[in-house]
Design an enzyme around this catalytic site. Structure first.
Site, PDB file in Angstrom:
ATOM      1  N   ASP A 103      -1.462  -0.269   6.208  1.00  0.00           N
ATOM      2  CA  ASP A 103      -1.690   0.357   7.518  1.00  0.00           C
ATOM      3  C   ASP A 103      -3.154   0.335   7.946  1.00  0.00           C
ATOM      4  O   ASP A 103      -3.459   0.652   9.089  1.00  0.00           O
ATOM      5  CB  ASP A 103      -1.241   1.823   7.464  1.00  0.00           C
ATOM      6  CG  ASP A 103      -2.134   2.650   6.557  1.00  0.00           C
ATOM      7  OD1 ASP A 103      -2.895   3.489   7.076  1.00  0.00           O
ATOM      8  OD2 ASP A 103      -2.088   2.453   5.339  1.00  0.00           O
ATOM      9  N   ASP A 110      -0.038   5.087   0.882  1.00  0.00           N
ATOM     10  CA  ASP A 110      -0.174   6.134   1.889  1.00  0.00           C
ATOM     11  C   ASP A 110      -0.055   5.590   3.310  1.00  0.00           C
ATOM     12  O   ASP A 110      -0.754   4.644   3.688  1.00  0.00           O
ATOM     13  CB  ASP A 110      -1.529   6.828   1.732  1.00  0.00           C
ATOM     14  CG  ASP A 110      -1.691   7.458   0.359  1.00  0.00           C
ATOM     15  OD1 ASP A 110      -0.673   7.628  -0.337  1.00  0.00           O
ATOM     16  OD2 ASP A 110      -2.834   7.770  -0.018  1.00  0.00           O
ATOM     17  N   ASP A 167       0.864  -1.169   0.000  1.00  0.00           N
ATOM     18  CA  ASP A 167       0.000   0.000   0.000  1.00  0.00           C
ATOM     19  C   ASP A 167       0.911   1.232   0.000  1.00  0.00           C
ATOM     20  O   ASP A 167       2.091   1.144   0.366  1.00  0.00           O
ATOM     21  CB  ASP A 167      -0.892  -0.027   1.247  1.00  0.00           C
ATOM     22  CG  ASP A 167      -1.694   1.235   1.409  1.00  0.00           C
ATOM     23  OD1 ASP A 167      -2.351   1.660   0.442  1.00  0.00           O
ATOM     24  OD2 ASP A 167      -1.659   1.826   2.510  1.00  0.00           O
TER      25      ASP A 167
END
Length: 265
Positions: A182, A11, A9
């Site tokens: 996250d 961001d 991922d």
């Protein structure tokens, strides 16, 4: 031989901000957005950083970005991203993420960046990081301009679908592959592989990782990529010094000739 992939991922996993909002300032400088939109983007960025990115927040961010981009010239956006990429994104890359990407590449794994942000932003970031493939959201384009609608939203289950398609196309063994994120919204992405890892997880993902026995990593050192490059060799340093000396000598000689010509006129 089976092929292994590492899916990242973007961001708050690889970079410390929202990639979709990171370019607000250069977009403002080029007249694409006004000061009010910059302030709204800054506020959205703040909320993104300090809160868990649940479905409602991500959907709100998506609406903000697609509305903001409606009517923009696609080629102008690509040019702005290319021109400002190094200054905007380079300082945001987590040192730990860059090292992990390098580690996977050393082990012969393909590295894939997968993000809900627009492809025009994610692909240049992927090139900066040296990844093998990029999967991102595709905004609808008509006559070279964004309509404000999405053709493909690389989010939630769609991320998992994109990973499955990549695995089929490139022969990845997903049971042996890795994924890093996250957010609990990326649970479909993480459960698609045999080696999921939570990075800077929100509360819900941290709990799920603990229950499932997944590793949890903390990335907190955004460091410009240039600081992680090896020191130039003595030969390269000498060559640079010689080249600089030659350039300086040439400039002095040209200036001297010009002065003499002016003197004898």
């Amino acid at each position: 031989m089976t092929r292994v992939a590492a899916f990242f991922d973007l961001d708050k996993t690889v970079i410390a901000k929202s990639s979709a909002l990171a370019f607000s300032r250069p977009f403002f400088d080029e007249g694409l957005i006004n000061r009010r939109t910059v302030l709204k983007s800054s506020y959205a960025q703040f909320l993104f950083l300090v809160t868990a990115a649940d479905h409602d927040q991500v959907d709100s961010l998506r609406r903000h970005v697609t509305t903001m981009c409606r009517g923009w010239d696609v080629e102008q956006v690509r040019a702005i991203v290319e021109e400002t990429l190094h200054d905007i994104v380079n300082p945001l890359v987590f040192a730990e993420a860059a090292e992990l990407i390098a580690s996977h590449r050393e082990r012969g794994h393909d590295v894939i960046l997968i993000s809900a942000s627009g492809r025009e932003m994610v692909e240049p970031i992927g090139a900066l990081l040296g990844v093998d493939h990029v999967e991102a959201s595709d905004m609808q384009v008509v006559d070279g301009h964004y309509t404000g609608e999405l053709e493909f939203y690389c989010y939630g289950e769609n991320k998992a679908a994109a990973m499955l398609a990549l695995a089929e196309r490139h022969g990845y063994d997903l049971n042996e592959s890795h994924a890093y994120s996250d957010s609990i919204t990326d649970l479909p992405m993480l459960t698609t592989v045999g080696h999921p890892v939570a990075v800077n997880p929100d509360r819900a993902l941290r709990k799920h990782a603990a229950d499932a026995g997944w590793p949890v990593l903390g990335f907190n050192q955004p460091v410009p990529l240039s600081r992680r490059l090896p020191t130039p060799s003595t030969r390269m340093a000498t060559a640079f010094a010689v080249g600089a000396a030659v350039a300086t000598a040439s400039a002095v000689a040209i200036r001297s000739i010009s002065v003499r010509r002016n003197h004898f006129r």
